[in-house]
Each structure stands twice: as C-alpha cells, then as structure tokens.
Design a protein around this motif. Sequence first.
Motif, short mmCIF file in Angstrom:
data_model
loop_
_atom_site.label_atom_id
_atom_site.label_comp_id
_atom_site.label_asym_id
_atom_site.label_seq_id
_atom_site.Cartn_x
_atom_site.Cartn_y
_atom_site.Cartn_z
N SER A 196 -10.88 2.97 -0.34
CA SER A 196 -9.70 2.60 -1.13
C SER A 196 -8.56 2.03 -0.27
N ARG A 236 -6.09 -0.20 1.86
CA ARG A 236 -5.76 -1.63 1.95
C ARG A 236 -5.26 -1.99 3.34
N ARG A 284 -14.07 8.32 0.94
CA ARG A 284 -13.23 7.92 -0.20
C ARG A 284 -11.97 7.18 0.28
N THR A 338 0.83 -1.20 0.00
CA THR A 338 0.00 0.00 0.00
C THR A 338 0.87 1.26 0.00
#
Lengths: 475, 246
Positions: free
Chosen positions: A205, A207, A201, A110
């Motif tokens: 998204s 991880r 948001r 990530t």
Amino acid sequence: MGTGGVTWLGTPAFPEAARAALSDTQLRANLHKATSTIRGKRAGAVAELPDWERLRRAGEAIKDDVLAQLDGYLEQLEAAVTARGGVVHWARDADEANAIVLRLAREAGTDEVVKVKSLATDEIELNEALAAGGVPAVETDLAELIVQLGRDRPSHLLVPAIHRNRAEIRDLFRREMPDAPADLSDEPRALAEAARAHLRRKFLSARVAVSGANFAVADTGSIVVVESEGNGRMCLTLPQTLITVMGVEKLVPSWRDLEVFLQLLPRSSTAERMNPYTSIWTGVTPGDGPREFHLVLLDNGRTDTLADAVGRQALRCIRCSACLNVCPVYERTGGQAYGSVYPGPIGAILSPQLLGDFHDEQAASLPYASSLCGACFEVCPVRIDIPEVLVHLRGKAVEAKGSRSPEALAMSALGWVMAGPRRFEAAQRLGGLAGAVGGGTIHRLPWPGSKWTAARDAPAPAREPFRAWWRRTRG
Amino acid sequence: MRVALFVTCLADTFFPGTGRAVVELLERLGCDVDFPMAQTCCGQLHGNTGYRQHAVSLARRHKGIFAGYDAVVVPSGSCAAQVREMHPGMVGDTHGAMAGAMVAPTYELSEFLVDALGLTDVGAYFPHRVTYHPTCHSLRLLQVGDKPLRLLRAVRGLELVDLPGAEECCGFGGTFAIKNAEVSTAMLADKMRCVQDTGAEVVTAGDSSCLMHIGGGLSRLRAGVAPVHLAEILASTEEAPWAPAA
C-alpha cells in the motif's frame, strides 16, 4: 545537546550510562552471545581471502581520494543523478533534511512512508520529524521494526535490536503488532513470518519509501543499498516515490570501485561472502520502479569533521560494525550507553565529531570509552586508526575542559615531576615512605584512586626504587 | 653491545624487581647495560589521556636521554610502542637541538632477545605452571607475535598453559581503569576467570601495567595466582631462582 540529532537528548555521560548497562544481566548475556558468534564468523570469512590486506588498503585509498576531492565528486554525482531524472537536494543539518523529506512526502500525497534501514535517517531522527508532521514512517527491517515497536533505541549499527532476545521479541510482537498470531512462539522462523505478514501489507500500500545509501557512484549517479532481508528491495521498487537520504561521504568515484567495497562490506559486517540483496539504481527508469527519485545529500557536521586532518578518517566508515563486534567495551555495555545511533568504537569517534561540541559532557566522554586495545583498528575494512582518533579527540575534550580542572592540575603536577629526575626521585622517596607505613599492598585509596581499589588491590611504591638500587649496586 | 635500559616510571617506582631482572638477564647474556639516570617517563599517560603538550615535552626529553646507545631495551610493550610509534609524530625530526641526533632503536624485551640477540633459550629455570597474557600494545602495536611464547617454551622446568581468550584486553587501558572503572572491572573479571581456569600459579606478561591490573584483581580475590613479569621468569636460574616478593 541532541539538537542536530547524532546524540540522544538526556543520555548521561558514558561511565554513568555504562554502569546501568553493566548490571543488566540479560543484556550482558545477549551481547556476549551475539558478538562472540559474529566475531568468529567474521574472522573465518576474512581468512578466506588471500588479498584481504590489499583490499583494506584499496578501500582506504579510495575513500581518502573521495574525501580529498569531495566537492568535485559531489557535483559530479549531482549532475549524473539529475541527468538520469533524479532530483538532488542539499541539507546542511538534520532540520533541513527532515523538512525536505517531509515536504516531499506530503507532495506525494501519502499519509505513511515505508523505510529501508538507514543510519543517516536515524541520525537526524527523521521518524520523529515525520510523525510530528503527520506522516508516520514504518520501519521494514526486522530489527529496526523491533526497535520501533518497542519505542526503544538502537544498540548496534547492523543489528539495532541485538540487545533483545527472542522471548522479548515474541512478547513485543504479541503486544504491539495487531496482526500477530495470538499463539506466536519465540522460534526465529515464526517471529520472522509474523513480521513478514505484517510488513507485506505495508509494502503493497506504500506510495513513498525512504532509504539511506551504502554507496553512491559519482560518475554514473548510481545508488547502492546492500541488505539481507529483501525488505529493502521491496521498498526500493514498489512505491511511486523514493527518497534517499545519504551522508555526503558515502561516495565512491566510479563503478569499478564497488568491486572493492562489495567484498569488504559483507565479510566485515555479516561474515558473508556476498550479502543476499544488492540493489543499485540510477535515477528513474520509465515503467520500472519508482517514478520519482529524490536524493537528499546530508552534511550535519561532516564538512566540519573533514576539516580535521586526524579526525577525518572517521568519514571512511562504511558502517560494517566489525569494530563493535570485537570491542571489549561494547560487548559489556551494549550500544545504548553511547547515547547515539553510532555506538561502539566508531561511534566514540564519529558522534562527537558530527556534533562538534566538546563542551557537551556526554559527547566529550565518548572518546574515553575505550581501553585503546586496538582490536577495532585491526578489523576495520577501511583501516580507520580508531585509537589514534580517540586519543586526538581526548585532546579536544581536555582543551574544552580547560587547564583548571582537577584532572588538568594533576596532569600538570605529574608532568612537572616527570620533567626532571631529581623531582621524580623525591616523589619516589615520599611514596616509598608512605608505602613503608602501609606495607606492600594497598587495599583502599582515596578518590580518585578509590576507583581503582574498589575492585583491585594496588601496589605500594617500593622502599627501594629501581634507580636507588642501580645507584647502590652499579653507580 | 651497549644497551640502555629504559625501565619505565611504573617499574622504577612500583616494580623495581622487574628492572633488576632485566639488568641481571642482559648482563648474563653478555650485554653492557647502562641506566641513564636522567630518564623519567615516556609520556604515554599524558598522551593517551589527551594531554598532548605534556606528552610532547616528555617525548623530547626522552629522545635526548637515549641518544647514542646501540639499543634501548624496555620491559614494556606499551612504553616501547609509545617511543617507537608515537614519539616520531610528536617530536618530529626538525625540532631544535635534537635534530639529527642519533636515535637508538627501541626494543621491547622479547623483541630484543629474539630479534637483536637471536636467542630463544636464555638459560632460564622456572619450575612453575605459567600462563601468558599477550598485552594489547605488544600484540597490536608492536606485533611481537609469539616471541614471548618462544622464550617461555625454552625455559627449563616451566609448564606453559594456553590462556583462553588470550588476545582480549584485561581492561587496564591507563586512565581508562579509573575513568571507566566499572567497564574496566567487567573486562578484568573475564580475564581473571580465564587465568584461573588454566590452573596456573603464575600469570606473566611483558607489561608491568597490565600485570598490576590483573594481579591487583587476583590479589583482591586471594586467587593464589602470582603476576610475574616475563623478565623475572627469564632472569630466574637454578643458581638464583625467582622468589615471590616478600
């Protein structure tokens, strides 16, 4: 020194930091309003329970048991977490913990992590370490987000942005949050909505999430996070990898002990009967929540603190912040004056112990940041006798300063005078002579008495001290 | 009852009127009052500033001097708390010559009057508007509760007015007032505002130290409110009424 986190590099000693804070009128107004409101609410929430004192004693006893057998409980926790598919890491200090988290985040592939509000990670300055390692962290708790966006420092355990009012927050969001509406108002609802949209948001998204822990149950390996906003629940369930950084003292022996703490914590902290979100997870569960769970057990001065028979009670702390909210010193200086993520009365006993260096002037000044009024002990849900520890740590500060400091010499002189009634009476006679010259009230004294007379008059020693009167009339 | 007065080093030196008031009050109530001349200081200043060694030697001295009385009376919540709550841990019961010595119970003045003598009306007369500040150590360490208020309510001529924010510290805190003078002053400012809001002419308390702080601030402001120790109010009678110090 700030090397192990805990205290912030460059913060002056408490009296100096406090002086700056005291002249910030906006800060004073914000703090007074916030702390007096929560004080009243807490008192109401606590008064509802007829067995509050017994709950406090139970909380104290459970935590003392944990501290007395910490090694055994930690091994039990490690075994339980491992058995349920989690991975346990041990970190001696801030650097080790930060390196572990950074490595795990990189391994998960990530370039950003989302964070649940966590004091342990603030203590080790994890965000700074992650950013330096190329994996920036996004705070998802509203107040933490405000602090992060403002490149500010936290000033309260629970409400790190308590020193900011809504107008300041609106200006900050307009400036630093690219997706905030241009016509954003300072209504709390509008501010929360802007943060919500911004964070949503990020949640979808992310991880990897990083959290702290309020409690860890040794016999089941379950980790508990309590929160109010629901951002924690999102972080703890959506990402594939969850990394929890937890101080080694956060344990409770068994599941049923949570009964005590889940009553003590919300009432003391937010004055709620129950906090809105309580997340509890045990290792990993296929098909439900994160696929990988890592638990980083952080020492960073805790075992050294544990070695101090008086000071170790600070490790009972459940970070409720009730002591901050009732503290007359905190109310006037705010949290940043304490130079640590742990401000207020608990910070004054915890930060210097975790740092473990009383030669550090800033850390050594913290135990003196109290009038010893005792309001903190009165509200502490786990009965930490904060005034007792403050006095104990003042002893360590004195020891570090040595016997030749001006204060130590003055104290020795006073001790010598008080060691015999003749000396004491001679000192009284001397003082009485000086007083007879100046009259009954002194408006100005030389240093360090000038610190008193800057704002208050001082009495002159009496011409006839009590003992002289006694001898004259009854002797 | 053979009562020893522990006057405190502060009252002895700066506020002898408070000590005289305790003697007059207790004698009026039929006590046999003694003042052990060897007494000096309980060691609180040293102890609370971190100088434990000095505090321990002063605690040992103190214990020896006050052994053998029926009761020790102190016109100070914070010195009473030091003796009662802190000394046992410092002196211990196994140390040298003092081991096994009879230790008289130490009472803060209002505790002695209400608990030991069973009185709330001590026959006092004080025709002034008064507000009472419960000092932190009498409130939280000794837990004297409303004993001082019950005593004040029974004083003839006295008009008692509630102090807003009464339970908040005045900012004294011993060496705190010097080491953190600015914070201490900020706390004092709020305390003085509350005192002045009551319209009282007298602010009273059971501790000379806190009164020295509040009174020192009020005096600097020429506020026209006198700090008067609880003992002096209770010692005041119609025949010998309290008068401000010359």
